[in-house]
Design an enzyme around this catalytic site. Structure first.
Site, PDB file in Angstrom:
ATOM      1  N   SER A 181     -62.997  39.646  20.656  1.00 41.57           N
ATOM      2  CA  SER A 181     -64.472  39.906  20.230  1.00 41.57           C
ATOM      3  C   SER A 181     -64.466  39.900  19.521  1.00 41.57           C
ATOM      4  O   SER A 181     -63.663  39.595  18.441  1.00 41.57           O
ATOM      5  CB  SER A 181     -64.487  41.829  21.430  1.00 41.57           C
ATOM      6  OG  SER A 181     -63.849  42.455  20.268  1.00 41.57           O
ATOM      7  N   ASP A 182     -66.198  40.318  19.063  1.00 42.93           N
ATOM      8  CA  ASP A 182     -66.162  39.544  18.172  1.00 42.93           C
ATOM      9  C   ASP A 182     -66.300  40.795  17.573  1.00 42.93           C
ATOM     10  O   ASP A 182     -65.346  42.269  18.194  1.00 42.93           O
ATOM     11  CB  ASP A 182     -67.568  39.744  17.744  1.00 42.93           C
ATOM     12  CG  ASP A 182     -67.985  39.079  16.302  1.00 42.93           C
ATOM     13  OD1 ASP A 182     -67.267  38.996  14.900  1.00 42.93           O
ATOM     14  OD2 ASP A 182     -68.844  38.124  15.966  1.00 42.93           O
ATOM     15  N   ALA A 183     -66.287  41.895  16.072  1.00 42.38           N
ATOM     16  CA  ALA A 183     -65.715  42.732  15.487  1.00 42.38           C
ATOM     17  C   ALA A 183     -66.655  44.181  16.546  1.00 42.38           C
ATOM     18  O   ALA A 183     -67.332  44.160  15.936  1.00 42.38           O
ATOM     19  CB  ALA A 183     -65.760  42.863  13.830  1.00 42.38           C
TER      20      ALA A 183
END
Length: 737
Positions: free
Chosen positions: A264-266
């Site tokens: 996932s992105d942050a």
């Protein structure tokens, strides 16, 4: 023992909590003393490292990011290997976007080189430096198509075109992997289509746009061997991307054949709760892992820490969790981390100091620059005929802005600014004087990266803008030539750096106009990562060179280009609009109604670009002739080859990017007026001619049809053009039956 057998053995021993730990990646923040973190991070920055180290000792993390010091990486790795029950090593990731220690031109600039070999070499250098420092995985390339230049992350990609974007994505992926790190294309998918160009906002894309425009670069990156893919933040057609099973299972794995792992992105898994998609963190973790998001990138309190309870309740699928853990463990084994988890710190110092890397960065900056305008023979400059040069503007001597955004482990002491480069190249016989002229422009809302220190521009102490403005004008008036550097400060572009305007920030246009009024011959150097409003400059400044953010040795490259040691050969990877009101503007639009009035869609200004896609001038002069096709008719399964002769009619060696465009006249859908389907960058000596060949195969002619909901290849007539930009005139046609 095979990789599968080693993973089976580990899986058998792991508890649900340890499996959840392997699927969790933490930031590890060590910011300068007294730093105030962005409130959006939602944590006490001073306590974050201790929280992460506690998780390591409990087997609660499988990966860390944002650590670049080899000694620190070794220390943290020992906590995991020697302190963990199963001794499973960590994967270390980092944003190696356009270099680690050696900073290359920003990605949009590298795309402007239209040179996959240069791009691949550049990312191979970045990969070697990263791997030597102990980084195993880079969150790049960003392969999002960007058709709205208000979006700040246009600087990280390859522009508007899926064909060029695919070639750049594959080259970057190959380069990173050659350098020994895992390539991680992002953000899957459609992130570049955010509404209004506003970072993080929703994207609404038709099937036609997704399959024909936004997905091809991801497929190219996967086919080039990318081992990781990152999710996007936003809603795609109403579904948060990080919880979209169709995207990650049906498209990425089943259609593209991707066998690596998804991160996932942050905080994007936690944000499934923010989106109103998940009920709580347990639900968010279950939805994400079931959709195919293997690893959660988290700052604190990860949703995947709740996976054991989601497994117990049946909300999370046990097979999905085990498959995700398997992918992470396989990646670590393939990287050799179980056998050699630690960094050779002496080797890291040697690799990071390699002067060959700086030479590669200089060459990349030379090949990326785009000559937008050159009237009256202002360029190249002849130092033998110059007594003085005025270098104007605060960006001209700003090391931090020269290297651009999305870099963190740089060494400013070795950065060469435009002023440095001009002074060194001009020599002692030419007087080079610099005047800032104006204050640095500032953002209304500060950049989230300002917390790392030195990111926001500052003026010299006691700076008197009015006095400095007058000095800049006087300096230009007294010089033989004025070189004005204008554009955006680097913190004005990138993530969370979208703009509502494309105007030159601050008083730059006023300064440019004042210098022009002196009558001194002038060159404008544009330092940027997006197209800017250059309408006045394009009408009044004789020479304009787009140098982007050129990197560690950028000033040397710019000087070589200005003085003619190298001829500019870059081409625009996007359509350059006249004004923000024209956005989005792409060359590959459909014919639509009243095509004869395409340039008159707006009543107040031409609805044509300031500079077309693929545009870029040279110190050479290229002529195109003799376009031929090896067959005038073919079946849908056959390849048609186009040949063309290109001649450099100038008296010096130069590069040209030869571009081929295709148009389908009729079929089961309306097709774009032109689509890029081939390009070659070539170097021709003075007077040299060369015949180039471009195969147009079935894959170049097929497209996703929204009505058929499938790929189609129509029997039809195709028009083909070859030339130096998307307005190429030399043409031919062929039939497909």
């Amino acid at each position: 023992m095979t990789i599968r057998a080693r993973v089976d053995e580990l899986l058998e021993k792991m508890t649900p909590a340890e499996k959840a730990g392997q699927l969790t990646q933490y930031f590890y923040f060590t910011l300068p003393s007294g730093t105030e973190a962005d409130p959006a991070l939602g944590l006490d920055i001073a306590k974050q490292p201790a929280m992460v180290e506690s998780a390591l000792s409990d087997g609660g993390a499988g990966s860390l990011l944002f650590v670049t010091d080899p000694a620190q990486i070794n220390r943290l790795q020992r906590l995991a290997v020697e302190g963990g029950r199963l001794g499973i090593p960590l994967l270390f990731g980092f944003d190696v976007i356009h270099g680690l220690r050696t900073i290359f031109p920003v990605p949009i600039a590298m795309a402007a080189s239209w040179d996959p070999e240069t791009i691949e070499r550049g990312q191979a250098v970045a990969g070697r430096e990263a791997r030597a420092a102990g980084i195993h995985w880079t969150f790049a390339p960003m392969v999002d198509i960007a058709r709205d230049p208000r979006w700040g992350r246009i600087v990280e990609g390859a522009g508007e075109d899926p064909y060029l974007g695919s070639a750049v994505a594959a080259a970057q992926g190959r380069g990173f992997q050659c350098g020994g790190v895992i390539a991680g294309p992002k953000h899957f998918a459609g992130y570049g289509a955010a509404v209004g160009g506003r970072d993080y906002d929703e994207a609404n894309l038709s099937d036609h746009e997704l399959w024909n425009v936004y997905l091809p670069p991801f497929r190219a990156a996967v086919e080039a061997g990318a081992g990781n893919v990152m999710t996007a933040y936003m809603d795609l057609n109403g579904i948060p991307a990080s919880g979209n099973r169709w995207l990650f299972t049906e498209v990425l794995r089943e259609t593209f054949g991707f066998g690596g792992f998804v991160v996932s992105d942050a905080n994007a898994v936690r944000n499934l709760l923010t989106h109103g998609f998940a009920a709580d963190l347990t639900d968010a973790g279950a939805r994400a892992v079931n959709a195919g998001t293997d690893m959660e990138m988290a700052i604190s309190d990860p949703a995947y820490a709740h996976l054991p309870e989601a497994l117990e309740s049946g909300a999370a699928n046990q097979e999905a969790v085990d498959a995700s853990v398997r992918r992470i463990l396989e990646a670590k084994i393939r990287m050799g981390l179980f056998d050699s988890p630690y960094v050779d710190e002496d080797n890291a110092r040697r690799v990071l100091a390699d002067p060959a890397h700086r030479d590669e960065a200089r060459a990349a900056a030379e090949r990326s620059a785009v000559l937008l305008r050159n009237e009256g023979g202002v360029l190249p400059l002849d130092p033998g005929r110059l007594g003085s040069i005025a270098v104007i503007g605060p960006l001209a001597d700003s090391k931090r802005d020269t290297i651009g955004p999305w870099v963190f482990d740089f060494d400013l002491d070795e950065t060469v600014t435009v002023l440095d480069g001009i002074r060194a190249r001009a020599g002692d016989g030419v007087r080079v004087e610099h005047a800032r002229g104006i204050r640095a422009a500032q953002r209304v809302f500060p950049s989230m990266f300002d917390m790392f220190g030195g990111n926001a521009p500052e003026d010299p102490e006691g700076f008197d803008e009015e006095a400095e403005f007058r000095r800049a004008v006087d300096t230009a008036r007294d010089a033989d030539v004025a070189v004005v550097v204008a554009g955006e400060w680097q913190n004005m572009i990138g993530e969370a750096a979208s703009r509502s305007s494309l105007e030159l920030p601050g008083r730059q246009l006023e300064l440019l106009q004042a210098v022009a009024e002196t009558g001194t011959p002038m060159v404008l150097l544009v330092m940027n990562g997006r197209p800017l409003d250059l309408r006045w400059a394009a009408a009044n400044v004789p020479a304009i060179l787009d140098i982007w953010y050129p990197g560690t040795r950028g000033g040397e490259a710019v000087a070589n280009l200005l003085f003619g040691d190298v001829s500019p050969g870059g081409k625009l990877p996007f359509t350059w609009p006249r004004t923000v009101g024209q956005i989005p503007m792409v060359y590959s639009h459909t014919i639509s109604h009243e095509p004869e009035n395409q340039a008159r869609r707006y009543w107040d200004e031409e609805s044509t670009p300031l500079f077309p896609f693929g545009h870029g001038l040279s110190y050479g002069r290229f002529e195109y002739a003799g376009l031929t096709l090896d067959k005038s008719a073919a079946t849908t399964e056959e390849t048609v080859t186009v040949s063309v002769e290109v001649t450099n009619a100038a008296d010096r060696e130069a590069d040209e990017v030869v571009q081929l465009y295709l148009h389908q006249r009729h079929g089961s859908a309306s097709r774009p007026v032109r689509e890029l389907k081939g390009f070659q960058r070539i170097t021709l000596a003075a007077g040299e001619s060369r015949t180039l060949r471009f195969p147009i195969g079935p894959g170049d002619r097929r497209y996703w049809n929204a009505a058929a909901r499938d790929w189609v290849a129509d029997p039809t007539t195709f028009d083909v053009w070859v030339g130096g930009d998307s307005t190429a005139q030399l043409s031919g046609s062929f039939e497909i039956s």
